[in-house]
Design a protein around this motif. Structure first.
Motif, PDB file in Angstrom:
ATOM      1  N   GLN A 372       0.829  -1.193   0.000  1.00 52.70           N
ATOM      2  CA  GLN A 372       0.000   0.000   0.000  1.00 52.70           C
ATOM      3  C   GLN A 372       0.876   1.261   0.000  1.00 52.70           C
ATOM      4  N   PRO A 373       0.339   2.385  -0.499  1.00 50.17           N
ATOM      5  CA  PRO A 373       1.092   3.645  -0.430  1.00 50.17           C
ATOM      6  C   PRO A 373       1.550   3.969   0.990  1.00 50.17           C
ATOM      7  N   ALA A 374       0.753   3.599   1.977  1.00 51.12           N
ATOM      8  CA  ALA A 374       1.142   3.840   3.370  1.00 51.12           C
ATOM      9  C   ALA A 374       2.424   3.084   3.720  1.00 51.12           C
ATOM     10  N   ASP A 375       2.642   1.906   3.115  1.00 49.37           N
ATOM     11  CA  ASP A 375       3.868   1.152   3.359  1.00 49.37           C
ATOM     12  C   ASP A 375       5.073   1.890   2.787  1.00 49.37           C
ATOM     13  N   ILE A 376       4.893   2.533   1.630  1.00 49.74           N
ATOM     14  CA  ILE A 376       5.973   3.307   1.028  1.00 49.74           C
ATOM     15  C   ILE A 376       6.292   4.521   1.904  1.00 49.74           C
ATOM     16  N   GLN A 377       5.271   5.193   2.398  1.00 49.89           N
ATOM     17  CA  GLN A 377       5.485   6.348   3.264  1.00 49.89           C
ATOM     18  C   GLN A 377       6.206   5.942   4.534  1.00 49.89           C
TER      19      GLN A 377
END
Length: 383
Positions: A372-377
């Motif tokens: 998820q994008p949250a994992d990248i952040q």
């Protein structure tokens, strides 16, 4: 007398052919005059040297053919008794020396002028990488990557050798835009291998070397579009790394800067909104395939087979099937000493999450992982 007339006619014909060849080369194959003051001066210097060389060639070959014909053994069976002339040796040593000095003086003056990047009106950092250019306007909050126009690259592979338009393989998705009549300094470097940024009409060619910053500059008097290429053999897709410089009026440049800033703010807002979502697998795979085809397929192939050992396959890759954090790390930060570039600044968090998810689930990998994008952040925050 008949022999002399024939010799004169032959030499005249040869001279005519030589001159016509020079004129034809000037028209078709010669160095371009360009549009900047330095490019025009470089062209004038080049043509002066060409004509000096032409005159020297005519004189030297004329004397050589004259000696061969009129001092041949059958005409002069008795050789001369003298061995050399100090005066002649001095003359043929002094004349080339004088010519070289006469050519060196304007060449050095022009070289110093071309290297003087002081007191610029604006500065742009140019970073070469495999196989794109990154432009950063140091006087404005603007930076972007410039890639070969994707449809043209696809067209090239589907129909090798075609040239459907005048600017075939010379179009990019993001042009470098600079104002006319302003001195623009370029700070040129690279982040992987040696590249070379070249725009012939501007008389600008500077090597981009990792770990070094080279300076050059230009001042273009009139608006227009000027194209160039990377001129250093930089790897597999060296031929797909064009340069496009669009020169506009100062008012148009200000409008472009304002538009770019609006686009940046809008993109940041959209990226933030996308990163806040929890994406399902179908959407991640759809965006991931789109991103992979645009950014990764040139090296790792559309089917994930790669071109080992330089570009490893994605199919059954230990990296792809290993911990997701390691996969995120190599996509975001790249891998030193290889052609794997860092995409952390090139793609949004949503695109990064999607392409990693796609690689982990395409071509039979089927790990079932959803990044998820949250994992990248979270990964970026922890680095």
């Amino acid at each position: 007398m008949a022999i002399r007339r024939k010799l004169f006619a032959s030499l005249t014909a040869l001279l005519g052919l030589a001159l016509s060849g020079v004129v034809q080369a000037t028209a078709d194959l010669n160095m371009r005059p360009g549009v900047t003051e330095t490019s025009l001066e470089a062209y004038d210097l080049h043509m002066m040297v060409v004509w000096v060389m032409t005159v020297i060639a005519v004189v030297v070959f004329g004397l050589m053919f004259y000696s061969i014909i009129f001092h041949r053994r059958s005409k002069n069976p008795t050789p001369a008794t003298w061995s050399h002339s100090t005066t002649v040796e001095f003359i043929w040593t002094a004349i080339p020396f004088i010519i070289l000095i006469a050519l060196t003086i304007p060449a050095v003056k022009l070289l110093i002028k071309m290297e003087d990047a002081s007191n610029p009106d604006m500065s742009v950092q140019i970073t070469g990488s495999q196989w794109k250019w990154h432009y950063k306007y140091l006087d404005h909050n603007i930076e972007f990557f410039s890639n070969l126009n994707s449809p043209q690259q696809t067209e090239h592979f589907e129909q090798p050798g075609i040239a459907a338009e005048p600017n075939y393989l010379l179009d990019v998705d993001n042009e470098l835009v600079i104002p006319a009549n302003k001195k623009v300094r370029f700070l040129v470097t690279a982040d992987d291998v040696i590249h070379s940024w070249w725009v012939p009409e501007l008389a600008v060619k500077k090597d981009a070397i990792p770990g070094f910053i080279n300076e050059t500059w230009t001042k273009v008097p009139k608006p227009g579009v000027y194209r160039g290429q990377c001129t250093e053999l930089c790897g597999k897709w060296h031929g797909f790394m064009p340069v496009v410089v669009r020169v506009v009026t100062e008012a148009e440049f200000d409008q472009w800067v304002a538009k770019k800033n609006e686009e940046r703010l809008a993109a940041e807002k959209a990226a933030a909104e996308a990163a806040a979502k929890s994406w399902d697998m179908d959407k991640l795979m759809a965006l991931g395939k789109e991103t992979y085809d645009a950014k990764c397929a040139a090296c790792h192939q559309v089917d994930g087979s790669g071109t080992p050992p330089l570009f490893p396959a994605m199919i059954d890759s230990p990296m792809v099937k290993g911990p997701a954090k390691d996969h995120i790390d190599i996509v975001v930060n790249g891998k030193a000493g290889t052609a794997m570039a860092a995409y952390g600044a090139q793609l949004t968090d949503a695109e990064l999450a999607a392409v990693i998810t796609y690689e982990r689930n395409a071509w039979g990998n089927n790990t079932g992982d959803k990044v998820q994008p949250a994992d990248i952040q979270a990964f970026k925050a922890g680095n």
